[in-house]
Design an enzyme around this catalytic site. Sequence first.
Site, PDB file in Angstrom:
ATOM      1  N   ARG A 271      18.467  17.095   3.128  1.00  0.00           N
ATOM      2  CA  ARG A 271      18.144  16.044   2.155  1.00  0.00           C
ATOM      3  C   ARG A 271      16.616  15.986   1.997  1.00  0.00           C
ATOM      4  O   ARG A 271      15.890  15.977   2.985  1.00  0.00           O
ATOM      5  CB  ARG A 271      18.691  14.721   2.697  1.00  0.00           C
ATOM      6  CG  ARG A 271      18.420  13.524   1.837  1.00  0.00           C
ATOM      7  CD  ARG A 271      19.103  12.318   2.467  1.00  0.00           C
ATOM      8  NE  ARG A 271      18.786  11.092   1.806  1.00  0.00           N
ATOM      9  CZ  ARG A 271      18.546   9.932   2.441  1.00  0.00           C
ATOM     10  NH1 ARG A 271      18.625   9.880   3.762  1.00  0.00           N
ATOM     11  NH2 ARG A 271      18.269   8.847   1.776  1.00  0.00           N
TER      12      ARG A 271
ATOM     13  N   GLU B 274       9.776  15.964  15.502  1.00  0.00           N
ATOM     14  CA  GLU B 274      10.363  15.968  14.162  1.00  0.00           C
ATOM     15  C   GLU B 274       9.660  17.031  13.316  1.00  0.00           C
ATOM     16  O   GLU B 274       8.449  16.968  13.111  1.00  0.00           O
ATOM     17  CB  GLU B 274      10.106  14.574  13.580  1.00  0.00           C
ATOM     18  CG  GLU B 274      10.949  14.183  12.437  1.00  0.00           C
ATOM     19  CD  GLU B 274      10.646  12.750  12.015  1.00  0.00           C
ATOM     20  OE1 GLU B 274       9.523  12.261  12.215  1.00  0.00           O
ATOM     21  OE2 GLU B 274      11.560  12.118  11.470  1.00  0.00           O
TER      22      GLU B 274
ATOM     23  N   CYS C 176      13.204  10.601   7.755  1.00  0.00           N
ATOM     24  CA  CYS C 176      13.173  10.261   9.195  1.00  0.00           C
ATOM     25  C   CYS C 176      14.554  10.385   9.822  1.00  0.00           C
ATOM     26  O   CYS C 176      14.680  10.384  11.047  1.00  0.00           O
ATOM     27  CB  CYS C 176      12.693   8.835   9.385  1.00  0.00           C
ATOM     28  SG  CYS C 176      11.087   8.557   8.703  1.00  0.00           S
TER      29      CYS C 176
ATOM     30  N   LYS D  47       0.868  -1.188   0.000  1.00  0.00           N
ATOM     31  CA  LYS D  47       0.000   0.000   0.000  1.00  0.00           C
ATOM     32  C   LYS D  47       0.900   1.233   0.000  1.00  0.00           C
ATOM     33  O   LYS D  47       1.420   1.637   1.032  1.00  0.00           O
ATOM     34  CB  LYS D  47      -0.931   0.050   1.216  1.00  0.00           C
ATOM     35  CG  LYS D  47      -2.012   1.114   1.005  1.00  0.00           C
ATOM     36  CD  LYS D  47      -2.446   1.820   2.266  1.00  0.00           C
ATOM     37  CE  LYS D  47      -1.617   2.952   2.740  1.00  0.00           C
ATOM     38  NZ  LYS D  47      -1.578   4.191   1.949  1.00  0.00           N
TER      39      LYS D  47
ATOM     40  N   GLU E  80       9.394   1.253  10.963  1.00  0.00           N
ATOM     41  CA  GLU E  80      10.459   2.258  10.819  1.00  0.00           C
ATOM     42  C   GLU E  80       9.751   3.597  10.961  1.00  0.00           C
ATOM     43  O   GLU E  80       9.082   4.055  10.043  1.00  0.00           O
ATOM     44  CB  GLU E  80      11.117   2.055   9.450  1.00  0.00           C
ATOM     45  CG  GLU E  80      12.486   2.646   9.358  1.00  0.00           C
ATOM     46  CD  GLU E  80      12.430   4.044   8.795  1.00  0.00           C
ATOM     47  OE1 GLU E  80      12.347   4.991   9.621  1.00  0.00           O
ATOM     48  OE2 GLU E  80      12.448   4.190   7.567  1.00  0.00           O
TER      49      GLU E  80
ATOM     50  N   SER F 196       1.843   5.287  -0.484  1.00  0.00           N
ATOM     51  CA  SER F 196       1.156   6.517  -0.071  1.00  0.00           C
ATOM     52  C   SER F 196       0.238   6.997  -1.202  1.00  0.00           C
ATOM     53  O   SER F 196       0.591   6.910  -2.382  1.00  0.00           O
ATOM     54  CB  SER F 196       2.187   7.597   0.233  1.00  0.00           C
ATOM     55  OG  SER F 196       1.566   8.856   0.219  1.00  0.00           O
TER      56      SER F 196
HETATM   57  C1  SIN Z   1      13.218   7.500   5.737  1.00  0.00           C
HETATM   58  O1  SIN Z   1      13.152   8.697   5.751  1.00  0.00           O
HETATM   59  O2  SIN Z   1      12.343   6.819   6.273  1.00  0.00           O
HETATM   60  C2  SIN Z   1      14.326   6.759   5.030  1.00  0.00           C
HETATM   61  C3  SIN Z   1      15.552   7.514   4.854  1.00  0.00           C
HETATM   62  C4  SIN Z   1      16.690   6.702   4.296  1.00  0.00           C
HETATM   63  O3  SIN Z   1      16.523   5.573   3.840  1.00  0.00           O
HETATM   64  O4  SIN Z   1      17.802   7.210   4.333  1.00  0.00           O
END
Ligand code: SIN
Length: 493
Positions: A290, A393, A296, A187, A262, A189
């Site tokens: 970036r 975040e 994340c 699935k 994650e 986004s």
């Molecule tokens: C993410 O932002 O979830 C992944 C970033 C990455 O793979 O470096």
Amino acid sequence: METKSIATRIQNSGLFRTQGLIGGKWVDAYDGKTIKVNNPATGEIIAEVPYMGKRETNDAISSAYDAFNSWSKLTAAERSKYLREWYDLLMTHKEELAQLITLEQGKPLKDAMGEVTYGADFIEFFSEEAKRVYGDVIPATSSDRRLVVLKQPVGVVGAITPWNFPLAMITRKVGPALACGCTVVIKPSEFTPLTALAAAELALQAGIPQGVVNVVMGNAPDIGEALLSSTQVRKITFTGSTAVGKKLMAGAAGTVKKVSLELGGNAPCLVFDDADLDVAVKGTLAAKFRNSGQTCVCANRILVQEGIYEKFADAFLKAVQNLQVGDGFTEGVVQGPLINEAAVKKVESFVQDAISKGAKVLLGGKRHSLGLTFYEPTVVSDVKNEMLLAKEEVFGPVAPLLQFKTEEEAIRIANDTNAGLAAYIFTNNVQRTWRVSEALEYGLVGVNEGLISTEVAPFGGVKQSGLGREGSKYGIDEYLELKYVCFGDMNRK
Ligand code: SIN
């Protein structure tokens, strides 16, 4: 380049798929409903894709379940060949895939090309790793027994993926799943389904049998519910927000599924007095900006030791001033738009919160004159722990600078969060690199380096940043069950 002309070029390549994939067939939503996909850099509508829900997801699960029977019985070498073929096709179509990513996600084309390579590398890596899923023989506790451990695929996997890496977050999950014999329902986004569909088209072209890879999109809560409640789905793998991750974890309890999560981070970037200034500025810039700050692992708090603070802030500011903002298809652009209005509003509210609590905006701090969802690369100083910018975040192009005095204080601030995904340190002191790396409560640490993700290393967080690891030799374990087999009566003649 215009959205329409790029879309036409991709259409001509056969990769512009706008239907879901269930059991090898391209299908619309059963009630005909659609959802629009737009280009965040222009606001133009690129395509309409099916707005699917429970019924389509259940059919996709059934297809994956049926396909599991034969796919899991292939030899590792056979599965490896299919994955290798898929990798080759992804790389052959690198340019079209990158254009699709820029079109629907907004990141600069050069970065999108980088994502295609990064994403395809997971397929290549796991095509190789497929052949290395070894079991074990355990020394028996009695002479007439033989004890063996088999590793077997968990079964059907539900893979729920985010918009910030429309390709790589899929391949990082689907690569290891397919390699060890699982089948998948993806699935993607709703904001970025086109890249997922193009990748699925290439999986079909690679000869991966019907039903092994399925893609549904649309009503996220309904699709999630169908995946969670199905007893045929044995694992959920998710990349996205911590809030949604917690819901999925709770939802998976009903059928006791495996989960890999994650989730969000709150990455500290520690710059010590003894750092090489150029290396620290370059690394922090890369870690922060970036994908316009939408990863994340982006540096969320930049903690700078008092002795180097002024020099670092000056040099960093100059570097950020040079970041060119614009449509990702324009030459020289390194910062695209944010994904949507909600993302901009979140950034705005975090910056306002910081200003109201005494922070100073050194650069940016507002929407970009380009309009839409463009936001100026921003640097904010005098940030304190109690501000939203430091606590949560921001997921945008805002770099908050905080000052610290001692190594102990820096570690305490860095660890004072429920998140634990990535952290960065800049120092030329070898002992400190070890000491601080070990003390940081994070799943990934970059030492004098701001870009550390690679398919060969384990990616994942501690605390509320998630469960499990993706990529690397460890990543495949997440898709395997251990089975202990005890052979008795072995001394009989
Ligand atoms: C993410 O932002 O979830 C992944 C970033 C990455 O793979 O470096």
